[in-house]
Motif scaffolding. Structure first.
Motif, PDB file in Angstrom:
ATOM      1  N   TYR A 123      40.050  66.393  47.552  1.00 28.78           N
ATOM      2  CA  TYR A 123      40.548  65.210  48.254  1.00 28.78           C
ATOM      3  C   TYR A 123      39.417  64.277  48.666  1.00 28.78           C
ATOM      4  O   TYR A 123      38.307  64.716  48.994  1.00 28.78           O
ATOM      5  CB  TYR A 123      41.324  65.633  49.499  1.00 28.78           C
ATOM      6  N   LYS A 133      51.598  61.327  37.656  1.00 31.67           N
ATOM      7  CA  LYS A 133      50.439  60.861  38.403  1.00 31.67           C
ATOM      8  C   LYS A 133      50.880  59.852  39.471  1.00 31.67           C
ATOM      9  O   LYS A 133      51.912  59.188  39.342  1.00 31.67           O
ATOM     10  CB  LYS A 133      49.413  60.210  37.468  1.00 31.67           C
ATOM     11  N   TYR A 170      46.119  59.580  40.010  1.00 28.89           N
ATOM     12  CA  TYR A 170      45.730  60.617  40.967  1.00 28.89           C
ATOM     13  C   TYR A 170      46.754  61.755  40.991  1.00 28.89           C
ATOM     14  O   TYR A 170      47.935  61.569  40.683  1.00 28.89           O
ATOM     15  CB  TYR A 170      45.569  60.013  42.362  1.00 28.89           C
ATOM     16  N   GLU A 171      46.278  62.919  41.385  1.00 31.91           N
ATOM     17  CA  GLU A 171      47.148  64.095  41.479  1.00 31.91           C
ATOM     18  C   GLU A 171      48.053  64.029  42.706  1.00 31.91           C
ATOM     19  O   GLU A 171      49.086  64.697  42.747  1.00 31.91           O
ATOM     20  CB  GLU A 171      46.297  65.363  41.507  1.00 31.91           C
ATOM     21  N   LEU A 191      48.784  61.190  46.392  1.00 30.72           N
ATOM     22  CA  LEU A 191      48.379  60.079  47.263  1.00 30.72           C
ATOM     23  C   LEU A 191      49.203  60.138  48.534  1.00 30.72           C
ATOM     24  O   LEU A 191      50.411  60.407  48.507  1.00 30.72           O
ATOM     25  CB  LEU A 191      48.611  58.724  46.592  1.00 30.72           C
ATOM     26  N   ALA A 215      43.557  60.573  48.710  1.00 35.11           N
ATOM     27  CA  ALA A 215      43.849  60.798  47.298  1.00 35.11           C
ATOM     28  C   ALA A 215      43.350  62.171  46.863  1.00 35.11           C
ATOM     29  O   ALA A 215      42.405  62.720  47.441  1.00 35.11           O
ATOM     30  CB  ALA A 215      43.190  59.708  46.447  1.00 35.11           C
ATOM     31  N   LYS A 216      43.988  62.702  45.826  1.00 32.63           N
ATOM     32  CA  LYS A 216      43.600  63.991  45.262  1.00 32.63           C
ATOM     33  C   LYS A 216      43.211  63.803  43.810  1.00 32.63           C
ATOM     34  O   LYS A 216      43.958  63.195  43.032  1.00 32.63           O
ATOM     35  CB  LYS A 216      44.746  64.999  45.392  1.00 32.63           C
ATOM     36  N   LYS A 217      42.045  64.331  43.448  1.00 30.00           N
ATOM     37  CA  LYS A 217      41.547  64.218  42.077  1.00 30.00           C
ATOM     38  C   LYS A 217      40.769  65.487  41.736  1.00 30.00           C
ATOM     39  O   LYS A 217      39.904  65.902  42.511  1.00 30.00           O
ATOM     40  CB  LYS A 217      40.652  62.979  41.935  1.00 30.00           C
ATOM     41  N   ASP A 260      41.556  51.617  45.084  1.00 27.92           N
ATOM     42  CA  ASP A 260      40.966  52.408  44.002  1.00 27.92           C
ATOM     43  C   ASP A 260      39.452  52.545  44.116  1.00 27.92           C
ATOM     44  O   ASP A 260      38.800  53.025  43.189  1.00 27.92           O
ATOM     45  CB  ASP A 260      41.343  51.840  42.628  1.00 27.92           C
ATOM     46  N   GLU A 288      36.306  54.351  45.951  1.00 28.35           N
ATOM     47  CA  GLU A 288      36.053  55.566  46.708  1.00 28.35           C
ATOM     48  C   GLU A 288      35.331  55.248  48.011  1.00 28.35           C
ATOM     49  O   GLU A 288      34.244  54.686  48.012  1.00 28.35           O
ATOM     50  CB  GLU A 288      35.209  56.523  45.859  1.00 28.35           C
TER      51      GLU A 288
END
Length: 504
Positions: free
Chosen positions: A327, A292, A308-309, A311, A321-323, A333, A335
């Motif tokens: 994206y 992560k 996150y998947e 950054l 960021a990817k979650k 942190d 949103e």
């Protein structure tokens, strides 16, 4: 009564002064003529000021054309002709190719078809490419071979590096850096022949595609070090690995099986906080921990937890960021832009953000305050002139980087014809909106940098020049071409990576 001796002799010409004046006047006149020609050449509407050159393919043979559409090298070669710099009239022709024994010959010709560099057995452009596989040739450098040894010369044939090396290659992804190999030992030189790193290493790598970041060197015992482009040793060759990421005097090294962040003095800044580092932005590191991504600073303070998947740093203290496979944009942190998008791109050169939603060809365009300004498809972005072109519905519009709309005439300053649409058909107008080409085309494009414009009629493409004259009849389907472009009667080939023109 006389006027005195000074005046009594009568008027006489000073022949030397007269001659000097005549020469001066002649020089001034010639200077004005030359300047006027230059102005006419560089300012003529709808034409480029510098002639360019491209490979051309016709009748199953290769040649060269210039940006006027004229043939410079007759298409008589079986192999594509290499043009190291399309602004320089220098062409490398390959012939007598033996695919079985992997042998061939080369001939270097200039724009007047005169042969150059005949003293060498083989001449090659030095090819390089970045991580996205974009290929280029190194500027003003050619690799030459005589016997079994290699050297470097510039486009004029001046020696840069003696023909004494076993191999010479571009350092992948790094401009102006050449790996020179002698007896299995690797060094680095620049495009002036200056030796940056002596031939004593097993391997040399670049850092973040910029030679100014220095070079990672690996010695014969597989120990890593770091040398600056000005030849200074930054880190000694004692590490198990050095990552190709740096920033703000922070280096990522592996020692005793553990990755850590150190400074150039070798002092440990961060240890046991990450498995890997993706990117360094000033004092902040995008780290990978247990698969992560998160962010910590060099004081080991966690700015964004590793959850996150993916950054990627965008600007200021914002990150893309990817979650859950989508994206968004976060700040510390928090949103900022929701995770609703299949892709987000920050275009640094224009300071704008593109957001792609699933199954939507168009993108939302935002400014750096996250205000949505436009929706469409950006088809061109010109950093030098400070504008981008966007397709909105069926229309193309132009904006500067402040999202102020601009007319084509304001943006395309070199053009003399401007695409116009009326009743579903395309034509061309001049700078004053007077119709020059009637609205008869079902599709068309703006003039390219050489003054030619692609036009489509009855399902087939052709081209007109800056005088609105047809130079290529509408006979090309080009349905498989990603980019439609013409130079005279020649159109860009389907394979744009080869960057050649043809009449097929």
């Amino acid at each position: 009564m006389g006027k005195g001796k000074r005046y009594d002799t009568g008027a006489k010409l000073n022949k030397k002064k007269v001659a000097a004046v005549v020469i001066a006047i002649f020089v001034i006149i010639m200077f004005i003529i030359i300047i006027n020609k230059l102005i006419k050449t560089t300012k003529e509407p709808g034409s480029a000021s510098v002639v360019s050159y491209y490979p051309v393919y016709t009748n199953e043979k290769w040649g060269v054309i210039n940006s006027l559409g004229n043939i410079v090298i007759e298409p008589t070669y079986d192999e594509i002709i290499t043009i190291p710099d399309n602004k320089v009239g220098l062409f490398i022709c390959t012939y007598d190719v033996d695919y079985t024994n992997n042998t061939y010959k080369t001939k270097v010709l200039d724009s007047k078809n005169k042969e150059k560099l005949k003293e060498y057995d083989i001449v090659q452009a030095v090819e390089n490419q970045d991580t996205s596989n974009a290929m280029w040739y190194e500027e003003n450098v050619l690799k030459v071979k005589k016997g079994e040894k290699y050297g470097l010369v510039n486009y004029s044939g001046k020696k840069i590096l003696s023909v004494e090396y076993d191999s010479i290659e571009a350092l992948p992804g790094i401009k102006n850096s050449f790996l020179i190999n002698k007896e299995g030992k690797i060094g680095v030189c620049d495009n002036k022949g200056n030796i940056i790193i002596n031939q004593e290493y097993k391997e040399i790598r670049g850092i973040q595609e910029d030679y100014r970041n220095g070079y990672i060197v690996i010695d014969q015992e597989n120990k890593y070090g770091l040398i600056d482009f000005d030849k200074k040793v930054i880190l000694p060759t004692k590490y198990e690995e050095i990552k190709s990421v740096i920033g703000d005097n922070i280096y990522i090294v592996k020692e005793n099986g553990i990755y850590k962040a150190i400074n150039k003095e070798g002092e440990t800044l961060i240890e046991n906080k990450f498995d890997d580092v993706k990117q360094i932005n000033n004092e902040e590191l995008i780290i990978i921990k247990d698969g992560k991504y998160g962010v910590i600073n060099k004081n080991q303070e966690e700015k964004i937890p590793a959850k996150y998947e993916d950054l990627t740093y965008a600007f200021s203290n914002y990150y893309i960021a990817k979650k859950e496979d989508k994206y968004g944009i976060i700040q510390n942190d928090q949103e900022i832009i929701p995770f609703n998008y299949t892709n987000i791109i920050y275009r640094r050169q224009a300071d704008i953000i593109e957001l792609q939603e699933q199954n939507q060809p168009e993108t939302k365009i935002m400014n750096n305050k996250f205000e949505e300004k436009l929706t469409g498809i950006i088809t061109d972005l010109n950093q030098e002139k400070g504008y981008f072109r966007i397709r909105i519905g069926e229309d193309y519009k132009y904006y500067n980087f402040k999202f102020e709309e601009r007319t084509k005439q304001e943006v395309l300053t070199q053009n003399n014809l401007f695409l116009s649409k009326k009743d579903g058909k395309y034509g061309y107008v001049d700078r004053n909106e007077n119709v020059v080409v009637d609205y008869v085309y079902e599709d068309a494009q703006e003039q390219n940098q050489y003054g030619f414009a692609a036009v489509k009629k009855d399902g087939k493409w052709g081209a007109i020049n800056s005088k609105a004259e047809v130079v290529a009849e509408n006979k090309y389907e080009l349905s498989q071409n990603i980019i439609i472009d013409f130079i005279g009667k020649w159109h860009l080939a389907e394979d744009i990576n080869s960057n050649y023109y043809t009449d097929k």
